[in-house]
Design an enzyme around this catalytic site. Structure first.
Site, PDB file in Angstrom:
ATOM      1  N   GLY A 132      -6.076  -3.311  -4.514  1.00 55.35           N
ATOM      2  CA  GLY A 132      -6.188  -2.197  -3.976  1.00 55.35           C
ATOM      3  C   GLY A 132      -4.953  -1.385  -4.083  1.00 55.35           C
ATOM      4  CB  ILE A 133      -3.249   1.451  -3.454  1.00 54.63           C
ATOM      5  CG1 ILE A 133      -2.135   2.201  -3.917  1.00 54.63           C
ATOM      6  CG2 ILE A 133      -3.933   2.290  -2.425  1.00 54.63           C
ATOM      7  CD1 ILE A 133      -2.069   3.568  -4.770  1.00 54.63           C
ATOM      8  N   GLY A 134      -1.263  -0.010  -1.889  1.00 55.41           N
ATOM      9  CA  GLY A 134      -0.439  -0.265  -0.692  1.00 55.41           C
ATOM     10  C   GLY A 134       0.589  -1.392  -0.606  1.00 55.41           C
TER      11      GLY A 134
ATOM     12  CB  ILE B 208      -0.796  -5.884   1.710  1.00 48.27           C
ATOM     13  CG1 ILE B 208      -0.423  -6.057   3.132  1.00 48.27           C
ATOM     14  CG2 ILE B 208      -1.635  -7.285   1.541  1.00 48.27           C
ATOM     15  CD1 ILE B 208      -1.530  -6.063   4.357  1.00 48.27           C
TER      16      ILE B 208
ATOM     17  CD  GLU C 120     -13.193   0.368  -4.259  1.00 46.61           C
ATOM     18  OE1 GLU C 120     -14.339  -0.090  -3.902  1.00 46.61           O
ATOM     19  OE2 GLU C 120     -12.484   0.560  -3.398  1.00 46.61           O
TER      20      GLU C 120
ATOM     21  N   GLY D 237     -15.554   0.085  -1.184  1.00 46.85           N
ATOM     22  CA  GLY D 237     -16.295  -1.238  -1.757  1.00 46.85           C
ATOM     23  C   GLY D 237     -15.616  -2.423  -1.467  1.00 46.85           C
TER      24      GLY D 237
END
Length: 440
Positions: free
Chosen positions: A216-218, A220, A239, A338
């Site tokens: 994902g994004i961010g 972490i 995703e 998701g």
């Protein structure tokens, strides 16, 4: 028959003219995330007095969300599939939230359970044959185009011409064409602190050479990517396609050569990140932006080789129940998206090597300095479960990895206490012993 250019010119109009095709009571769907056609949305706001009870639905939004202001609540009714900062207040007061697994949205549209009267889309400039790309957004966008009674397209030179199931003949669907060029929203690079760096190291230890990743994004996910420089032949079935994956590709770490299918291709259902990332996607034959009912389908994910799904959470209790979209008090914070699609798909892995990870800091600090453990005996009052205790395999904090799969309630609790922040462990141990009648 007219050629596509003549049809295109006949359907060209201003944004204010185009949004007059929207009628009171219509159900309007926006293209997702970075793909939101902001000029068309602004035109809706400018023409708000002409509408009553126009329902607006979409997943995550990076736009200003003017339609969610209280002054427009008689004009627009937000019914969101995911909640962001701009839409949260409206959803939790006068609006609605429809809880749905991301991969199910196209099928809900096909069946008419999710009605689409009008869809607003943001597409690339047409090629010489009149084909365009929705560029940064596959997800539910193509099905919304097919299901909608009216399609209004913002044609924008800043939308990359990505390949995949996002390319279509504009004149086969568009009822109105608005030429308006504006840059897509970008996301600044995340700051990776000591906590995130430790989480990244722990997650990376669970990733084998040749693994297929969902990222994902961010901070972490970026911290995980920063720890993968010594890995080989990673692949992407995710995703989201973000800058972290692009950098792994440029570094030769993510060559996608060992994927069980879509070999050599980076597969995602939407793109979000920097301008460099959007340029990377433009006419790039290795990038495939596909619908969410393909990318996020757990039965597809389960066939990805060495699938590793990494997702975040707002909290986890000692049973292993994860809350990722609510914070308690009947308030919707974000959405399921998701997360469950990938956690379950990884758990179902045909090769027996799937890994589903929930990664989060051990605690959060409120503005007033109050420290709150993210691992608690029970979820907060009225907090809704996102991942059931049967779904949760690995939980990772900066203090280590809790392997929960196949464990007893008490053993799950012990493993989670071991990765909780040390300040909260004594209380959690007492609570664990009272809950399960066993010594820590």
């Amino acid at each position: 028959m007219k050629n596509w250019k003549e049809l295109y010119d006949a359907k060209k109009m201003t944004s204010d003219e185009a949004v007059k095709l929207i009628k009171s009571g219509d159900k309007v769907v926006f293209q997702h995330d970075v793909g939101e056609p902001e000029e068309l949305v602004r035109a809706m706001i400018r023409n708000a007095d002409n509408y009553r009870n126009v329902e607006i639905s979409h997943m995550f939004s990076l736009g200003p969300g003017e339609y969610c202001k209280e002054e427009y609540k008689d004009n627009f009714h937000p019914n969101m599939w995911f909640v962001s900062g701009q839409t949260r207040k409206a959803v939790n007061t006068w609006g609605d939230y429809t809880s749905v697994f991301f991969h199910e949205l196209p099928e809900l549209m096909r069946q008419g359970r999710v009605q689409v009267d009008v869809v607003l889309i943001n597409v690339s400039k047409p090629d010489k044959l009149g084909f365009v790309s929705t560029g940064v957004s596959g997800d539910y966008t193509m099905q919304a185009i097919k299901s909608a009674k009216t399609v209004i397209a913002q044609v924008n030179e800043h939308v990359p011409f990505s390949f995949g199931d996002v390319v279509f003949s504009l004149m086969d669907y568009a009822d109105a064409v608005v030429e308006y060029d504006e840059p897509l929203p970008t996301i600044p690079a995340s700051k990776i602190g000591d906590v995130e760096a430790e989480i990244g190291k722990h997650c990376a230890s669970l990733i084998q050479d040749g693994a297929t990743l969902q990222l994902g994004i961010g901070s972490i996910p970026d911290a995980v990517c920063a720890q993968l420089g010594n890995k080989k032949h990673l692949g992407l079935h995710s995703e989201m396609l973000g800058d972290g994956a692009m950098k792994l590709y440029y570094d030769g770490v993510m060559d996608n050569t060992m994927k069980s299918f879509d070999q050599g291709l980076m597969v995602a259902n939407f793109v979000m990140g920097s301008q460099e990332l959007y340029d990377f996607c433009d006419y790039n034959p290795i990038v495939r932006i596909m619908p969410v009912d393909y990318v996020n389908d757990p039965t597809v994910i389960m066939n990805c080789s060495k699938m590793v799904a990494i997702n975040g959470a707002l909290g986890c209790d000692l049973y292993g129940q994860v809350a990722a979209d609510t914070m308690g008090g009947d308030k919707q914070f974000s959405g399921v998206g998701g997360q469950v699609d990938f956690i379950r798909g990884a758990a179902m892995a045909r090769d027996g090597q799937g890994v589903g990870i929930i990664a989060m800091p051990s605690m959060t600090v409120k503005k007033d300095g109050t420290k709150i453990s993210k691992i608690t005996a029970h979820l907060a009052d009225k907090q809704v479960v996102t991942d059931s205790r049967n779904d949760t395999e690995y939980v990772v904090t900066e203090y280590g990895i809790a392997d929960l799969w196949g464990k007893t309630n008490a053993d799950k609790a012990r493993a989670l206490i071991d990765i909780a922040h040390p300040d909260f462990r004594p209380e959690l141990k007492d609570q664990m012993e009272e809950m399960f009648h066993q010594k820590y």
